[in-house]
Design a protein around this motif. Structure first.
Motif, PDB file in Angstrom:
ATOM      1  N   LEU A  81      11.825  -0.218 120.303  1.00  0.00           N
ATOM      2  CA  LEU A  81      10.514  -0.181 119.655  1.00  0.00           C
ATOM      3  C   LEU A  81      10.192   1.213 119.125  1.00  0.00           C
ATOM      4  CD1 LEU A  81       8.451  -2.411 122.103  1.00  0.00           C
ATOM      5  CD2 LEU A  81       9.037  -2.961 119.745  1.00  0.00           C
ATOM      6  N   SER A  82      10.657   2.246 119.836  1.00  0.00           N
ATOM      7  CA  SER A  82      10.449   3.619 119.359  1.00  0.00           C
ATOM      8  C   SER A  82      11.129   3.816 118.019  1.00  0.00           C
ATOM      9  CB  SER A  82      10.987   4.625 120.384  1.00  0.00           C
ATOM     10  OG  SER A  82      10.287   4.532 121.602  1.00  0.00           O
ATOM     11  N   VAL A  83      12.336   3.287 117.894  1.00  0.00           N
ATOM     12  CA  VAL A  83      13.050   3.380 116.620  1.00  0.00           C
ATOM     13  C   VAL A  83      12.306   2.592 115.539  1.00  0.00           C
ATOM     14  CG1 VAL A  83      15.188   2.782 115.412  1.00  0.00           C
ATOM     15  CG2 VAL A  83      15.279   3.737 117.726  1.00  0.00           C
ATOM     16  N   PHE A  84      11.869   1.379 115.882  1.00  0.00           N
ATOM     17  CA  PHE A  84      11.184   0.521 114.914  1.00  0.00           C
ATOM     18  C   PHE A  84       9.890   1.155 114.430  1.00  0.00           C
ATOM     19  CE2 PHE A  84       8.163  -2.948 114.001  1.00  0.00           C
ATOM     20  CZ  PHE A  84       8.857  -3.610 112.997  1.00  0.00           C
ATOM     21  N   TYR A  85       9.077   1.664 115.339  1.00  0.00           N
ATOM     22  CA  TYR A  85       7.780   2.228 114.954  1.00  0.00           C
ATOM     23  C   TYR A  85       7.888   3.660 114.445  1.00  0.00           C
ATOM     24  CZ  TYR A  85       5.302  -1.862 116.495  1.00  0.00           C
ATOM     25  OH  TYR A  85       4.854  -3.146 116.602  1.00  0.00           O
ATOM     26  N   PHE A  86       9.053   4.258 114.615  1.00  0.00           N
ATOM     27  CA  PHE A  86       9.317   5.540 113.987  1.00  0.00           C
ATOM     28  C   PHE A  86       9.183   5.409 112.465  1.00  0.00           C
ATOM     29  CE2 PHE A  86      12.798   7.843 111.813  1.00  0.00           C
ATOM     30  CZ  PHE A  86      12.383   9.141 112.010  1.00  0.00           C
ATOM     31  N   ALA A  87       9.426   4.190 111.957  1.00  0.00           N
ATOM     32  CA  ALA A  87       9.362   3.963 110.512  1.00  0.00           C
ATOM     33  C   ALA A  87       7.950   4.028 109.966  1.00  0.00           C
ATOM     34  CB  ALA A  87       9.973   2.592 110.184  1.00  0.00           C
ATOM     35  N   ILE A  88       6.921   3.893 110.808  1.00  0.00           N
ATOM     36  CA  ILE A  88       5.546   3.897 110.299  1.00  0.00           C
ATOM     37  C   ILE A  88       5.161   5.266 109.745  1.00  0.00           C
ATOM     38  CG2 ILE A  88       3.114   3.613 110.902  1.00  0.00           C
ATOM     39  CD1 ILE A  88       3.868   1.404 112.766  1.00  0.00           C
ATOM     40  N   PRO A  89       5.163   6.322 110.562  1.00  0.00           N
ATOM     41  CA  PRO A  89       4.787   7.618 109.987  1.00  0.00           C
ATOM     42  C   PRO A  89       5.813   8.153 109.005  1.00  0.00           C
ATOM     43  CG  PRO A  89       5.511   7.877 112.264  1.00  0.00           C
ATOM     44  CD  PRO A  89       5.403   6.411 112.011  1.00  0.00           C
ATOM     45  N   VAL A  90       7.098   7.908 109.274  1.00  0.00           N
ATOM     46  CA  VAL A  90       8.128   8.409 108.369  1.00  0.00           C
ATOM     47  C   VAL A  90       8.058   7.671 107.034  1.00  0.00           C
ATOM     48  CG1 VAL A  90      10.617   8.625 107.998  1.00  0.00           C
ATOM     49  CG2 VAL A  90       9.637   9.148 110.231  1.00  0.00           C
ATOM     50  N   GLY A  91       7.889   6.348 107.090  1.00  0.00           N
ATOM     51  CA  GLY A  91       7.752   5.587 105.855  1.00  0.00           C
ATOM     52  C   GLY A  91       6.510   5.983 105.078  1.00  0.00           C
ATOM     53  N   SER A  92       5.423   6.256 105.800  1.00  0.00           N
ATOM     54  CA  SER A  92       4.198   6.706 105.135  1.00  0.00           C
ATOM     55  C   SER A  92       4.435   8.025 104.409  1.00  0.00           C
ATOM     56  CB  SER A  92       3.076   6.866 106.166  1.00  0.00           C
ATOM     57  OG  SER A  92       2.840   5.655 106.851  1.00  0.00           O
ATOM     58  N   GLY A  93       5.097   8.955 105.102  1.00  0.00           N
ATOM     59  CA  GLY A  93       5.382  10.245 104.476  1.00  0.00           C
ATOM     60  C   GLY A  93       6.316  10.115 103.286  1.00  0.00           C
ATOM     61  N   LEU A  94       7.340   9.282 103.426  1.00  0.00           N
ATOM     62  CA  LEU A  94       8.263   9.073 102.311  1.00  0.00           C
ATOM     63  C   LEU A  94       7.569   8.392 101.140  1.00  0.00           C
ATOM     64  CD1 LEU A  94      11.540   7.973 104.154  1.00  0.00           C
ATOM     65  CD2 LEU A  94      11.071  10.157 103.020  1.00  0.00           C
ATOM     66  N   GLY A  95       6.534   7.585 101.442  1.00  0.00           N
ATOM     67  CA  GLY A  95       5.774   6.968 100.364  1.00  0.00           C
ATOM     68  C   GLY A  95       5.121   8.006  99.470  1.00  0.00           C
ATOM     69  N   TYR A  96       4.517   9.034 100.089  1.00  0.00           N
ATOM     70  CA  TYR A  96       3.937  10.139  99.308  1.00  0.00           C
ATOM     71  C   TYR A  96       5.018  10.851  98.495  1.00  0.00           C
ATOM     72  CZ  TYR A  96      -0.272   9.771 102.212  1.00  0.00           C
ATOM     73  OH  TYR A  96      -1.392   9.335 102.850  1.00  0.00           O
ATOM     74  N   ILE A  97       6.105  11.197  99.182  1.00  0.00           N
ATOM     75  CA  ILE A  97       7.159  11.980  98.537  1.00  0.00           C
ATOM     76  C   ILE A  97       7.820  11.189  97.419  1.00  0.00           C
ATOM     77  CG2 ILE A  97       9.384  13.095  98.910  1.00  0.00           C
ATOM     78  CD1 ILE A  97       8.476  13.664 101.788  1.00  0.00           C
ATOM     79  N   CYS A  98       8.226   9.954  97.741  1.00  0.00           N
ATOM     80  CA  CYS A  98       8.914   9.122  96.749  1.00  0.00           C
ATOM     81  C   CYS A  98       7.986   8.792  95.578  1.00  0.00           C
ATOM     82  CB  CYS A  98       9.416   7.849  97.418  1.00  0.00           C
ATOM     83  SG  CYS A  98      10.320   6.731  96.315  1.00  0.00           S
ATOM     84  N   GLY A  99       6.725   8.424  95.903  1.00  0.00           N
ATOM     85  CA  GLY A  99       5.791   8.063  94.853  1.00  0.00           C
ATOM     86  C   GLY A  99       5.542   9.199  93.876  1.00  0.00           C
ATOM     87  N   SER A 100       5.227  10.373  94.415  1.00  0.00           N
ATOM     88  CA  SER A 100       4.924  11.511  93.545  1.00  0.00           C
ATOM     89  C   SER A 100       6.166  12.019  92.819  1.00  0.00           C
ATOM     90  CB  SER A 100       4.294  12.646  94.370  1.00  0.00           C
ATOM     91  OG  SER A 100       5.153  13.048  95.426  1.00  0.00           O
ATOM     92  N   SER A 101       7.321  12.019  93.499  1.00  0.00           N
ATOM     93  CA  SER A 101       8.553  12.534  92.886  1.00  0.00           C
ATOM     94  C   SER A 101       9.041  11.627  91.765  1.00  0.00           C
ATOM     95  CB  SER A 101       9.646  12.679  93.951  1.00  0.00           C
ATOM     96  OG  SER A 101       9.263  13.583  94.948  1.00  0.00           O
ATOM     97  N   VAL A 102       9.058  10.333  92.032  1.00  0.00           N
ATOM     98  CA  VAL A 102       9.520   9.387  91.013  1.00  0.00           C
ATOM     99  C   VAL A 102       8.579   9.407  89.809  1.00  0.00           C
ATOM    100  CG1 VAL A 102       9.848   6.935  90.511  1.00  0.00           C
ATOM    101  CG2 VAL A 102      10.726   7.895  92.641  1.00  0.00           C
ATOM    102  N   ALA A 103       7.275   9.453  90.068  1.00  0.00           N
ATOM    103  CA  ALA A 103       6.311   9.487  88.967  1.00  0.00           C
ATOM    104  C   ALA A 103       6.482  10.743  88.122  1.00  0.00           C
ATOM    105  CB  ALA A 103       4.893   9.412  89.518  1.00  0.00           C
ATOM    106  N   GLU A 104       6.700  11.868  88.786  1.00  0.00           N
ATOM    107  CA  GLU A 104       6.873  13.122  88.047  1.00  0.00           C
ATOM    108  C   GLU A 104       8.173  13.111  87.252  1.00  0.00           C
ATOM    109  OE1 GLU A 104       6.392  17.906  88.968  1.00  0.00           O
ATOM    110  OE2 GLU A 104       7.191  16.590  90.533  1.00  0.00           O
TER     111      GLU A 104
END
Length: 538
Positions: free
Chosen positions: A202-225
């Motif tokens: 479960l630690s591995v599974f829920y590790f994806a929540i904050p990491v995925g959230s952070g990657l959403g910012y990075i991926c979203g802004s980087s791809v858009a730029e």
């Protein structure tokens, strides 16, 4: 030769058993506690009402004796990857929020409505998928839901500037797919692992929540730029999502419900009875209220914290423009969220594991500590933002790390406090409650307060925008304190409620002698063997 009954009861072992299932160990004494197991010396020989002796109780879930199959590991990897995509998709919008607002010509209130409508559909549909997940094939439900969510996300990227309402409706429909996944995936992991292995998975599974959230910012802004178009931020995750919906069908195995807890004899009850049981479950409800406060705070910060930092930079350095710093702020906030998420999940797991050796109340204590201690760091990150940006980033990092201590712990609490046949419904109720009172309203509420403050001054000056968001975001610190209080109250009841759950599982085992059943594959409902087969094996 063995007869057909022996074959049907699972007395014949396949050559590949170790590759496709976890062997179920012999059952030993049970320990009704949340903490470390202690041996019980019981000389008494109780009998059931009909005069026959009960079957030996199953081992406590803290004891791990069976090997882990490779299919269990593969299943966790795929489910974690999809959870990562889930949160990347959800927060890609926040990474391009400034460009989106300019494209559709909307203010903060309508921008907050994008997140709110998604959460509303997500939470309203969660009980439906919770009911289905406790009774039907879970991987098929998840696969269909993920395909819908990915397709709708891709479609939303092609909506023109004149149809903002259509964009909002499509983002709302994304909640269908995410509700089907979030309510069911943790219960599959719970049926694949037990004890400390379940906590680690479960630690591995829920590790994806904050990491995925952070990657959403990075991926979203980087791809858009890079693409010069914010819509491309919504066209990355759907491709992987559609591929993942196929992987689930072929590589994720559907375990028998309750197999890891040796409680596969439990039968599904009516939905009304399930809901009544959950609403009367003190530890479950209090922990759900605690995680609701976490959702409120994280939902508000996820959408508005980057924009707040942008306004604070414009106040301290008027020579800069919002477009110049938008991408860099989103990437920095995303990187901080990823790192804070990683440390928070790891520290939460380690802290709870160590503290469990001393008290059965360890899990709610760690969750309460995380929320209560994050409040001052979030408060001073808001207060000092216009004076020192580096200090602000550090305070945000520490505050988020403490906030993320509880993600996997709360999930583990739900799974050991609720019997297997009601876990999907419990996940659904927790999702409904945490979003209804949490992040369904917090982004919209923050945006509305911000617009209200700005309307009083009738100005779009950066200092007015900055103060509007600052006043609105201050309420997150008080919600953190409230959430900590809920977890402290949960600690009062958790040991008693855990003992009741173990007792229910043991009573179900006494009704039917133990059968060495396969963990895989339960394709339809909660009854792993027909009654006729069970009686023949007896």
């Amino acid at each position: 030769m063995l007869n057909n009954t022996e074959e049907r009861c699972g007395l014949l072992e396949d050559e590949d058993d170790e590759d496709v299932m976890e062997s179920v160990p012999e059952r030993g004494p049970v320990v009704a506690s949340v903490g470390p197991p202690r041996a019980i010396d019981s000389a008494a020989k109780p009998v059931l009402a009909d005069g026959r002796p009960p079957s030996p109780p199953h081992p406590p879930s803290d004891v791990v004796t069976s090997p882990v199959s490779k299919w269990s590991i593969v299943s966790v990897i795929i489910l974690t990857f999809i959870n990562l995509l889930n949160y990347m998709d959800r927060y890609s919008i926040a990474g391009v929020l400034t460009d989106l607002q300019a494209f559709y010509g909307i203010q903060d209130t309508l921008a907050g409505l994008i997140s709110t409508t998604f959460i509303v559909s997500y939470m309203c549909l969660s009980p439906v998928f919770g009911y289905l997940g406790d009774r039907y094939n879970r991987k098929i439900i998840m696969s269909v839901g993920i395909f819908i969510w990915s397709s709708v996300t891709l479609a939303s990227s092609f909506v023109s500037s004149n149809y903002f309402s259509v964009f909002v409706v499509l983002r709302m429909l994304v909640g269908i797919g995410e509700a089907s996944y979030s309510t069911i995936a943790p219960t599959i992991i719970a049926d694949l692992f037990s004890g400390t292995r379940r906590t680690k998975a479960l630690s591995v599974f829920y590790f994806a929540i904050p990491v995925g959230s952070g990657l959403g910012y990075i991926c979203g802004s980087s791809v858009a730029e890079y693409a010069g178009n914010w819509q491309w931020a919504l066209r990355v995750t759907p491709v992987f999502g559609i591929a993942s919906s196929i992987l689930i069908l072929f590589l994720v195995r559907e375990p028998v419900r309750g197999a890891s807890d040796h409680a596969s004899n439990l039968r599904a009850t009516s939905w009304a009875e399930d809901i009544r049981y959950l609403l009367m479950h003190k530890s479950f409800m209090l922990s759900s209220l605690g995680v609701t406060c976490v959702a409120f705070v994280s939902g508000a910060l996820a959408l508005w914290a980057p924009k707040y930092i942008i306004y604070s930079i414009l106040v301290s350095d008027p020579s800069k423009s919002e477009q110049d710093i938008d991408a860099s702020v989103s990437m920095t906030f995303g990187a901080i969220t990823c790192l804070a998420g990683f440390l928070g999940v790891v520290l939460g797991y380690i802290s709870a594991s160590k503290l469990r050796h001393y008290t059965g109340k360890a899990d709610p204590f760690v969750c309460a500590f995380g929320l209560l201690s994050s409040a001052p760091f979030l408060f001073f990150s808001l207060f000092l933002s216009r004076y020192n940006k580096n200090v602000t980033w550090v305070l945000i990092f520490v505050g988020e790390t403490l906030l993320f201590l509880n993600w996997n712990i709360v999930a583990d609490m739900l799974l050991y406090l609720v019997i297997p046949t009601r876990r999907s419904s419990a996940e659904a109720i927790q999702i409904l409650l945490s979003h209804l009172l949490g992040d369904a309203g917090s982004p919209f509420l923050v945006g509305a307060i911000s617009d209200k403050v700005r309307s009083r001054y009738n100005s779009n000056d950066p200092i007015v925008q900055y103060l509007g968001l600052e006043y609105a975001l201050y309420m997150t610190t008080f919600i953190c304190v409230l959430g900590g209080g809920f977890f402290l109250f949960c600690a009062i009841f958790i040991e008693e409620d855990r003992a009741k759950t173990i007792q229910m599982e043991n009573e179900a085992m006494d009704e039917q002698p133990f059968i060495n059943q396969e963990v895989f594959e339960d394709n339809s409902n909660v009854n792993p063997l027909p009654n006729s087969v069970s009686s023949e094996c007896i």
